[in-house]
Design an enzyme around this catalytic site. Structure first.
Site, PDB file in Angstrom:
ATOM      1  N   LEU D  63       0.829  -1.202   0.000  1.00  0.00           N
ATOM      2  CA  LEU D  63       0.000   0.000   0.000  1.00  0.00           C
ATOM      3  C   LEU D  63       0.866   1.255   0.000  1.00  0.00           C
ATOM      4  CD1 LEU D  63      -2.385  -1.527   2.622  1.00  0.00           C
ATOM      5  CD2 LEU D  63      -3.132  -0.790   0.352  1.00  0.00           C
ATOM      6  N   PRO D  64       0.310   2.383  -0.463  1.00  0.00           N
ATOM      7  CA  PRO D  64       1.170   3.553  -0.673  1.00  0.00           C
ATOM      8  C   PRO D  64       1.635   4.307   0.570  1.00  0.00           C
ATOM      9  CG  PRO D  64      -1.045   3.923  -1.578  1.00  0.00           C
ATOM     10  CD  PRO D  64      -1.003   2.510  -1.106  1.00  0.00           C
ATOM     11  N   THR D  95       6.004   0.605   2.368  1.00  0.00           N
ATOM     12  CA  THR D  95       7.000   1.404   3.091  1.00  0.00           C
ATOM     13  C   THR D  95       6.256   2.489   3.842  1.00  0.00           C
ATOM     14  OG1 THR D  95       8.742   0.990   1.501  1.00  0.00           O
ATOM     15  CG2 THR D  95       8.967   2.975   2.846  1.00  0.00           C
ATOM     16  N   LYS D 171      14.771  -0.056   5.882  1.00  0.00           N
ATOM     17  CA  LYS D 171      14.446   0.540   4.590  1.00  0.00           C
ATOM     18  C   LYS D 171      14.687   2.052   4.590  1.00  0.00           C
ATOM     19  CE  LYS D 171      12.264   1.197   0.550  1.00  0.00           C
ATOM     20  NZ  LYS D 171      10.868   1.042   0.221  1.00  0.00           N
ATOM     21  N   LYS D 246       9.157  11.244  -0.015  1.00  0.00           N
ATOM     22  CA  LYS D 246       8.339  10.453   0.922  1.00  0.00           C
ATOM     23  C   LYS D 246       9.218   9.637   1.881  1.00  0.00           C
ATOM     24  CE  LYS D 246       5.741   6.262   1.356  1.00  0.00           C
ATOM     25  NZ  LYS D 246       5.473   4.940   0.774  1.00  0.00           N
TER      26      LYS D 246
END
Lengths: 303, 303, 303, 303
Positions: D63-64, D95, D171, D246
């Protein structure tokens, strides 16, 4: 802060007065302080947020951070939201995340009550002297007017900043700019002094030129330039590095929420974050950035 | 700048007046402008710096950068230093590297003449209206007093900043702080506006709080907050991004020379350096950092 | 550095060998160290730069900063430039301002001799082991080839970087990038560890991903991740914070000279400048930025 | 990403396969793509998250952003949490904010099911080729082992990073370091080129020295240094500026949550935030910071 604000409010309003603090000692201390007047003007005390909301139509909260506000207003059976009705009016004076502030107020309003955000500036001194500035985010002029009499007992400058959350926005905007200009003044004063200028003379030149700002004129971070500011008192008192780290953190959060770029603001945040963790600076006033810049290994016994 | 400063000086002093510019056209233009008064008050013109120094005891220079000053004062047979004697008094109003300024003045003084640095603030408008501020680095009060009558014809605020080079130091200190606070105000105004605040209201709050600075109050970078400032005139006029890039570059050089740390100053320098190279911003006023922060791809036809 | 480089060169070349240092003790120490071989291979020593230039056709210099290079090469009667002729070949291995380097070399070449810049990387260890990298700025391939045999005795990697000054450019470009990536790795490792990751595991992930860099893989700043690096030895040895402050200062100067924007580079410079003045960090390796970030008031007795 | 990951998974596993996307078109497209194999190996599709959870014991989500994950997992009647039982195993490859990730997983685990975070690196290309790296935060080795067979069908490098949330931490740590080193390489390459160095030669020097990093060696941002990277293809393809904005925003959030200082990280975030809003850069690869630095008004027709 909350304690001193409550002192002023209690002494100036006529209506019944209810207090609550998660720390029972604070409640007792408040009652003890006012024991001489208790006969004419009683102080009620509640055992939970919900009890406050049930007994008082106007509720003023002063809490340290966003999670505390969420907890006291919304979470659990004892929270404020479970005690409100359509007559309730909730004023939050905490300095918190503007998005959280908006959400909390909206949930209160969805339940038929009214809510505003009204964070303050002016520090402990302003709280004590009832000279605080209140920056008010209220969705209607009526809400603002309804809050005004109460806030006027605790401050002298009550500003309507716009809709819900704008009180928080105004507060963190001001404090982010203050952080940037304080670091800027500290860098500038240090640079000039290292190059051989007399500090007071340099401050005077800045203060009559385009570099002038509150931090150079009223709160100069270079020791000896002004009397009675923290820089002239070993950086004691004033507004601590960790408080500035907190407020700039809220600014960074707000910038990310709104996709705004704040390059100097982001660095100011990191510098105050680091300063609030550096030995000797944790409890110092935020103007101590001057001392940090000026720090040198030759002063081994500085602290 | 130099042209307008010379205009005022020529009109106000009684002594003979000699001008020189590497650009012959500027000399002719100056003479043409004053042709009506030439009969009573002649204008001499020299063909080289050395000729100026030989014919005039008081010499005022206004040059774009450090290498120009080194060239005109020291390098080659025609430079000023080769024309001076013990009566010579040299006033450099260029804004240049403070270490170069000090070196040049010292070499003049070593030859038996006197020299001071006296950079200005106030812009083209101040040069025209004779309202400039002169920041004077002079090694003796006598030197300062000797310059004062001349500088008073071109400015209204003449400040003795300390020894040689301190005029330059004061100038770049002020302008570095100005750059930092301007970027800070731009970031702050943009953040507040993105979060829904009305710009004038936000400016008012800052200007009555601790965020107040010259850039927020007198020269606000957000269009529409103040009339008659560059931000309300498409960022035209004012003090260009490339001039601010130059002055902050001098500040960075001075910081490195003196081993001073200037974290926000160093970033301000890089931002103005970049802005002065960015399409659409090269010739804009330095408050256009607000527009740059606020830039968005949806406004494709913005420029 | 120069001492150890000279050791290697003396032992490997056949030609007569002349040394000079402003510090007479260094000369004596060098002679004493090689006294067993002096019979077969004498060491001459000069009393001034000019004497070196008169007696040696190939001259190699290793000096601490730009002003020293200007002084030894150009200033005063005893400088190198006054002793050179058309057979002279001058190799400067100092790390200095690339614009100064270019100017000095050009003045040598204008007098009919040849000059190149050849700064080194590899540290004291590389100087001792003759494994230095030489980054050579030479205006012709012939100059590069002429230097190669000498440099090969002191290093193992001799790179022609382009025209005059490009040796300096390559050196400061590399070291600026090293400073940025070291700070980046320190911030990243600290962030991950604060969030609960095991340091070696985090380093492994970075080193097999796109975050990989020399500072994460070969010289990790987090204590315990790698053996035998400064971070695992109380940040002792290695490349000191003040050396990194100097090299990044040269990068900032070069960026300003060339109108290049270096935002992270400018901050890296300020951080190393500050670190080299902070109590406990002045003599530490440049990877100690990790400790500084990680510093906390609870460790009051850290130093 | 999710679509391509699902492609690989569907082709490689034997168990029944259920898909869901809020966008019905994506579901139909997936089924159409695999229509030739549907006879042997059917694709079920669900109408809501809860239906997926009820029908599948192992659920993988992609998912975004954080709010999407909170919504799909926790909010409303149709969310995953309402469909799970003690056999459920939820793998989130989004992420997102590491603190949100931890909270979501804990709520799943509190209901008796198992959950891990497993964000990926490797981009669209890696998703297509099943060469992704999965960074897994799992509170037990059993959870990690349970996920491994599934993840191996979609990636080739499956790393157990520690407890819940550490997949996210790894990450964002990597990507923050990548952002910093990319900007560092861009500044360095630009500086060297402005000073006259040949780009490939400069890259080679960096790549054999201590400045070497993935961004200089594998993904150099200077056009022409490497073939087949975005910088040599007008910065098209690759990893966009807004994605880097982001990811660095998540790093800043994590730094504030953990009271970690990230000075270069904070600026990198602001630069990518600004770049993702700047005309001509919104959709470019994150190495386009080189072009931005190199931008100049003389190239008016650059875009």
């Amino acid at each position: 802060m909350g304690f001193k604000m409550a002192n002023n409010l209690y002494q100036k309003i006529d209506s019944p007065f209810i207090i609550y603090d998660i720390n029972q000692v604070a409640i007792e201390k408040f009652i003890f302080l006012h024991k001489s007047t208790l006969f004419q003007k009683p102080i009620l005390h509640a055992n939970s947020p919900i009890e406050v909301a049930r007994k008082a139509s106007t509720v003023i909260t002063m809490l340290p951070s966003s999670p505390h506000v969420e907890n006291v207003y919304l979470e659990g059976q004892d929270s404020l939201i479970n005690g409100i009705d359509e007559n309730s009016f909730l004023i939050d004076s905490s300095t918190i995340d503007q998005s959280v502030s908006k959400q909390v107020s909206k949930k209160i309003i969805d339940k038929g009550a009214r809510a505003i955000d009204a964070p303050v500036s002016g520090g402990i001194g302003g709280a004590e002297a009832a000279t605080l500035t209140f920056m008010v985010g209220a969705s209607t002029p009526e809400d603002f007017n309804r809050a005004n009499p109460y806030l006027s007992h605790m401050g002298k400058n009550i500003v309507h900043c716009g809709g819900l959350g704008t009180g928080q926005t105004a507060k963190i905007c001001n404090n982010m700019l203050l952080a940037i200009s304080m670091i800027g003044v500290a860098e500038t004063m240090n640079l000039g002094v290292q190059l051989g200028m007399e500090p007071k003379l340099l401050a005077n030149i800045l203060n009559t030129s385009s570099g002038k700002c509150w931090s150079s004129e009223i709160y100069n971070p270079c020791p000896g330039v002004l009397p009675n500011v923290p820089s002239s008192k070993n950086y004691e008192g004033g507004f601590g590095n960790s408080l500035m780290a907190k407020d700039t953190r809220l600014a960074v959060k707000a910038a990310n929420d709104s996709n705004s770029t704040i390059i100097l603001g982001a660095i100011a945040q990191q510098l105050y974050n680091q300063l609030s963790k550096t030995a000797g600076y944790e409890k110092k006033d935020f103007s101590s950035i001057y001392r940090w810049l000026n720090e040198s290994s030759s002063n081994d016994n500085k602290y």
